[in-house]
Write an enzyme that holds these catalytic residues in place. Structure first.
Site, PDB file in Angstrom:
ATOM      1  N   GLU A 397       5.061  -7.540  -1.010  1.00 22.88           N
ATOM      2  CA  GLU A 397       5.972  -6.478  -0.201  1.00 22.88           C
ATOM      3  C   GLU A 397       6.699  -6.913   0.949  1.00 22.88           C
ATOM      4  O   GLU A 397       7.815  -6.552   1.182  1.00 22.88           O
ATOM      5  CB  GLU A 397       5.037  -5.382   0.202  1.00 22.88           C
ATOM      6  CG  GLU A 397       4.481  -4.261  -0.730  1.00 22.88           C
ATOM      7  CD  GLU A 397       3.340  -4.866  -1.708  1.00 22.88           C
ATOM      8  OE1 GLU A 397       2.824  -4.291  -2.501  1.00 22.88           O
ATOM      9  OE2 GLU A 397       2.708  -6.092  -1.291  1.00 22.88           O
ATOM     10  N   HIS A 464      -5.123   4.471  -2.012  1.00 25.88           N
ATOM     11  CA  HIS A 464      -4.072   5.204  -2.692  1.00 25.88           C
ATOM     12  C   HIS A 464      -3.808   6.306  -2.186  1.00 25.88           C
ATOM     13  O   HIS A 464      -3.140   7.316  -2.879  1.00 25.88           O
ATOM     14  CB  HIS A 464      -4.376   4.936  -4.115  1.00 25.88           C
ATOM     15  CG  HIS A 464      -4.427   3.557  -4.823  1.00 25.88           C
ATOM     16  ND1 HIS A 464      -5.475   2.687  -4.515  1.00 25.88           N
ATOM     17  CD2 HIS A 464      -3.551   2.920  -5.483  1.00 25.88           C
ATOM     18  CE1 HIS A 464      -5.202   1.708  -5.268  1.00 25.88           C
ATOM     19  NE2 HIS A 464      -4.092   1.843  -5.686  1.00 25.88           N
TER      20      HIS A 464
END
Length: 658
Positions: A397, A464
């Protein structure tokens, strides 16, 4: 030291000498000024001039260079005006950051230089993005990025090399191995003989170059640059050199063995090359003396200009206005045709139509190409736009956020999908320290949208399910969007992509396939910073955003006796606080609902602002409702009680009855 002239003519040989001499003489002057208290800090590159000067001269003026602290020779080789450099180091208005940053923490598009930030690693990924833009435009260019041996231990180094290798990006990764990271010697930093050997693990070429030999630096980099322009690919260069002064001047060099200092002093790149030129009859002592006199005069004249410049003055409105790049919002009114679609379809539709509208918009993320992303938002995009514009990325990322920044520097737009908003923590540094600050620092915009699938209620557990918008609403320079309805999602996404500033675009996963709405079929925009009054009432103001909007509406349906204003904020930065004030002045009561945990969230700031500006209108204490102060749990019963729906209903009834 052995020098090989090769095909270089007299003019080139002398130009390289003068190129090294100038930054050395500037540095020597700066060290005097530092002792006099006329500059605040200095990171010396004495002994390393051959690297910056050699690399800069091997590249074309149209090719980007990303230097570090000790690469003054990059700036002087590109003929950056000395008065502006001196103003920069004194924090004056004529400097490239107008007093907002120091040292070499700046860039300049005029000279195709992109300066570093103190968090060293991200600039390697930025170089990837700049090179990617050149590849996509089929420009035959090279990008050179510098780092020290110390920063090669950072994860960004490994991520950037891997991305460059996978995408065959024309980047020269230049490691200045100067022996020490501040005071830590190389044998305590890594356990390989040569940093160049690391290239093997990424499947790329590498070279070891004598960083104190200007002719070796220039000729080898020149040869490589020409080859890379013909066949784009990354190359890792390790320049063996030494830092003759401290990490910065306050550090000193007492930790360096005296014998080591003396040995490297004998390898000084300027005195050795000067002796060689004299011996070969390429230059005469009179010419050297003349060069030194001319450079001294240039330094003194430009220092006087910088010293004569007044100290920077504070202008509050100017400081606030220049955090973001100005944007003239383009309102695009939709046609009358609409269709009832899901939230997820609206996002996909907006992204697709924006790709059609902006030919140089690139989208990047994990599994977004043929697979279409884990939520299938980009399904079918590769067949329409191709894999050059719809790019699967490695799991890195930080490097991809940085690459998106590089695309912006090179004039392109980028949308990056975080597979889940939780994973943004792995890309947090470049978002909050690079994208957010770059326009305020030196006027460079970050034309980047980071899509953030977020939120709980779907049994996805602690990694998540976060709704972590408060991490970014706190950071000046970022915009934060968080829609609740399909039509808003599409229009706001289009606007976010048009906006030249960095935008965090939150998309609640629980809404993707559960919420439908009528959405115009063609392209349209909605303004950022404009809340939506969904329901009007006189009794209480309900302020919320994201999935919590639907929870609030469901609760009010259970209690038709409650006469409420319901405000969907839609964007959190910029925040339409005036809409909240207007409602509170009418109802006298305020409850703020967020899915995020309560402490430090957006509800707290709204509450504080209303207390400061509307206290006399309040008929009851403000209520804030958020999720439990725990990570998001997995089990259905735990998550149900973690989320704030039931607590919101209780708090609303208490407030109405107050």
């Amino acid at each position: 030291m052995r020098y090989h002239i090769g095909n270089l003519d007299q003019h080139q040989l002398i130009n390289l000498y003068r190129g090294m001499l100038k930054p050395r003489m500037i540095e020597e002057k700066m060290l005097i000024l530092l002792r006099q208290g006329k500059i605040s800090k200095w990171f010396s590159g004495i002994g390393q001039e051959a690297i910056a000067v050699g690399v800069s001269n091997a590249l074309k003026e149209s090719e980007y260079i990303l230097p570090m602290h000790r690469n003054l020779g990059v700036f002087t080789s590109r003929n950056v005006p000395l008065d502006r450099l001196f103003s920069q180091w004194q924090g004056k208005m004529n400097g490239f950051t107008q007093g907002r940053d120091r040292s070499f923490h700046f860039g300049t598009q005029d000279y195709k230089i992109v300066g570093m930030i103190s968090h060293l690693g991200p600039q390697l990924g930025v170089a990837d993005g700049i090179a990617l833009a050149d590849i996509l435009r089929r420009n035959k260019r090279v990008t050179a990025v510098f780092t020290g041996e110390g920063a090669t231990s950072e994860g960004d180094f490994h991520e950037a090399l891997n991305v460059a290798s996978v995408w065959n990006l024309p980047v020269l990764f230049c490691i200045e191995n100067n022996g020490y990271g501040l005071s830590t010697p190389t044998n305590e930093q890594f356990n390989c003989e040569h940093l160049a050997d690391r290239a093997k693990g990424y499947g790329i070429e590498s070279r070891i170059i004598d960083g104190n030999n200007i002719l070796e630096v220039f000729t080898k980099v020149d040869e490589l640059a020409k080859a890379i322009r013909k066949r784009p690919r990354p190359v890792l260069l390790e320049f063996k050199t030494f830092r003759m002064r401290g990490h910065e001047e306050a550090s000193g060099t007492k930790y360096v063995p005296e014998k080591l200092m003396k040995n490297w002093a004998k390898k000084d790149p300027i005195s050795n090359y000067e002796a060689f030129l004299l011996e070969e009859g390429v230059i005469a002592q009179e010419e050297i003396d003349q060069f030194k006199a001319e450079i001294t005069e240039e330094i003194n004249q430009n220092l006087k200009k910088a010293f004569d410049e007044p100290t920077v003055s504070f202008n509050e409105s100017k400081e606030l206005e220049e955090v973001y790049q100005d944007i003239d919002y383009e309102e695009v009114i939709p046609n009358e045709n609409s269709e009832n679609i899901r939230f997820v379809d609206a996002i996909s539709q907006g992204l697709e139509q924006s790709m059609e509208r902006h030919n140089e918009l690139i989208i990047m993320g994990q599994d977004i190409a043929e697979y279409g992303g884990v939520f299938k938002i980009t399904e079918g995009f590769t067949s329409k736009f191709g894999k050059r514009r719809v790019r699967n990325t490695p799991i890195c990322e930080s490097a991809i956020v940085s690459a998106a920044m590089g695309l912006s520097i090179n004039g392109m737009k980028a949308v990056m999908e975080m597979q889940f908003a939780d994973f943004v923590s792995s890309g947090f540094n470049p978002i909050v320290n690079y994208l957010a600050k770059v326009h305020y620092r030196w006027g460079q915009n970050a034309d980047v949208v980071v899509r953030m699938p977020c939120g709980g209620g779907v049994g996805a557990g602690p990694f998540h399910s976060q709704t972590n918008e408060a991490w970014f609403t706190k950071t000046p320079g970022l915009k934060v969007v968080y829609p609740a309805f399909p039509s808003d999602a599409k229009g706001l996404l289009n606007t976010a992509i048009n906006d030249p500033n960095p935008v965090l675009f939150f998309e609640h996963k629980g809404l993707y396939r559960s919420v439908y709405g009528d959405v115009p079929t063609d392209y349209y925009t909605l303004p950022l910073g404009k809340a939506n009054l969904l329901e009007e009432g006189e009794g209480v103001s309900v302020v919320t955003y994201g999935a919590a909007v639907h929870w609030a509406i469901e609760t009010l349906k259970k209690h038709p006796e409650i006469d409420a204003d319901v405000i969907d904020l839609r964007t959190l930065q910029p925040l339409d606080i005036e809409a909240v004030y207007a409602s509170v002045k009418k109802t006298g009561k305020l409850i703020i609902l967020q899915e995020d945990t309560l402490f430090g969230g957006i509800a707290s700031d709204i509450s504080a602002m209303v207390m400061e500006n509307c206290f006399e209108y309040l008929d009851a204490p403000i209520k804030r409702v958020g999720s439990l102060e725990t990570p998001v749990p997995f089990a259905r019963e735990l998550e149900k009680n973690y989320l704030p729906q039931q607590r919101f209903e209780n708090a609303l009834l208490e407030l109405v009855a107050y």
